[in-house]
Design an enzyme around this catalytic site. Structure first.
Site, short mmCIF file in Angstrom:
data_model
loop_
_atom_site.label_atom_id
_atom_site.label_comp_id
_atom_site.label_asym_id
_atom_site.label_seq_id
_atom_site.Cartn_x
_atom_site.Cartn_y
_atom_site.Cartn_z
N ASP A 100 23.48 -12.33 2.75
CA ASP A 100 23.77 -13.32 1.62
C ASP A 100 25.15 -13.43 1.37
O ASP A 100 25.64 -14.40 0.97
CB ASP A 100 22.68 -12.86 0.73
CG ASP A 100 22.89 -13.65 -0.81
OD1 ASP A 100 22.50 -14.66 -0.60
OD2 ASP A 100 23.29 -13.07 -1.66
N LEU A 126 1.06 -1.28 -0.04
CA LEU A 126 0.02 -0.03 -0.15
C LEU A 126 0.71 1.19 0.02
O LEU A 126 0.31 2.42 -0.01
CB LEU A 126 -0.89 0.01 1.15
CG LEU A 126 -1.81 -1.20 0.95
CD1 LEU A 126 -2.69 -1.09 2.47
CD2 LEU A 126 -2.72 -1.06 -0.14
N CYS A 127 2.06 1.12 -0.18
CA CYS A 127 3.13 2.35 -0.42
C CYS A 127 2.72 2.92 -1.81
O CYS A 127 2.92 2.37 -2.66
CB CYS A 127 4.45 1.85 0.19
SG CYS A 127 4.83 1.56 1.85
N HIS A 128 2.85 4.28 -1.71
CA HIS A 128 2.76 4.92 -3.13
C HIS A 128 4.34 4.96 -3.57
O HIS A 128 5.38 5.19 -2.82
CB HIS A 128 2.37 6.56 -2.71
CG HIS A 128 1.19 6.52 -2.36
ND1 HIS A 128 0.81 6.50 -1.17
CD2 HIS A 128 0.21 6.86 -3.04
CE1 HIS A 128 -0.47 6.57 -0.97
NE2 HIS A 128 -1.15 7.14 -1.71
N MET A 153 9.26 4.59 4.82
CA MET A 153 9.41 3.23 4.49
C MET A 153 10.62 2.77 3.50
O MET A 153 11.20 1.80 3.80
CB MET A 153 7.91 2.90 3.93
CG MET A 153 6.88 2.84 4.83
SD MET A 153 6.85 1.85 6.15
CE MET A 153 7.14 0.19 5.32
N GLU A 154 10.84 4.04 2.71
CA GLU A 154 12.06 3.79 1.93
C GLU A 154 13.25 3.40 2.65
O GLU A 154 13.98 2.78 2.41
CB GLU A 154 12.11 5.06 1.02
CG GLU A 154 10.95 4.88 -0.18
CD GLU A 154 9.50 5.22 0.22
OE1 GLU A 154 8.53 5.10 -0.57
OE2 GLU A 154 9.36 5.58 1.44
#
Length: 164
Positions: free
Chosen positions: A133, A80-82, A118-119
């Protein structure tokens, strides 16, 4: 904005269904966010990263690029992030030999109606996962944690600093 409006979960409509928030009426503002997180590693991994001798190459260099790519692709991962047009994304690392850990910091910025915390947190997460990794052959027990927002400015909610 009163406390009820401020505490309402905005990603749900009146029927309780998930939806993307309509941000068209918000003003464009300069927004900056900084997040961090830490990976704890064993001494062999720490030494390989610090000395640049990891078999897969420059671990922090690759993790930096991966973190930037993660931040840029945040809206592809979090439903739901733009999508936003970032104007800045920096990923930096702090080594702590005593704790055998590496802390990643991601700073993101944009001019827009929503974003960039959020980014920043996605950038940190992807950078740390990349370290895992690239070094898992030496230590499968690495622990990633403490991912959180340090600071955010811009937008309707103003300036936030994590004091925890």
């Amino acid at each position: 904005m009163n406390d009820t409006e401020n505490s309402r979960l905005t990603h749900f409509n009146e029927e309780g269904e998930a939806h993307m928030v309509d941000v068209h009426a918000k003003d464009d503002t300069y927004r900056v966010a900084k997040a961090c997180g830490t990976i704890k590693v064993n001494s062999a991994v720490y030494k390989a990263i610090a000395e640049g001798t990891a078999k897969k190459g420059d671990v922090l260099g690759v993790a930096r690029i991966a973190g930037i790519m993660g931040a840029k692709n945040n809206s592809m991962l979090i439903p739901l992030c733009h999508p936003i047009a970032m104007t800045k994304c920096d990923v930096e690392f702090e080594m702590n030999e005593e704790e055998s850990s590496i802390t990643a910091f991601c700073t993101t910025a944009c001019v827009g109606k929503t974003g960039v915390e959020m980014e920043a947190m996605t950038g940190v997460s992807v950078a740390l996962l990349t370290i895992y990794d690239m070094c898992k052959a030496l230590d499968r027990g690495m622990e990633i944690g403490q991912i959180h927002l340090l600071e955010k400015s811009g937008g309707k909610s103003g300036h936030y600093v994590n004091n925890r």
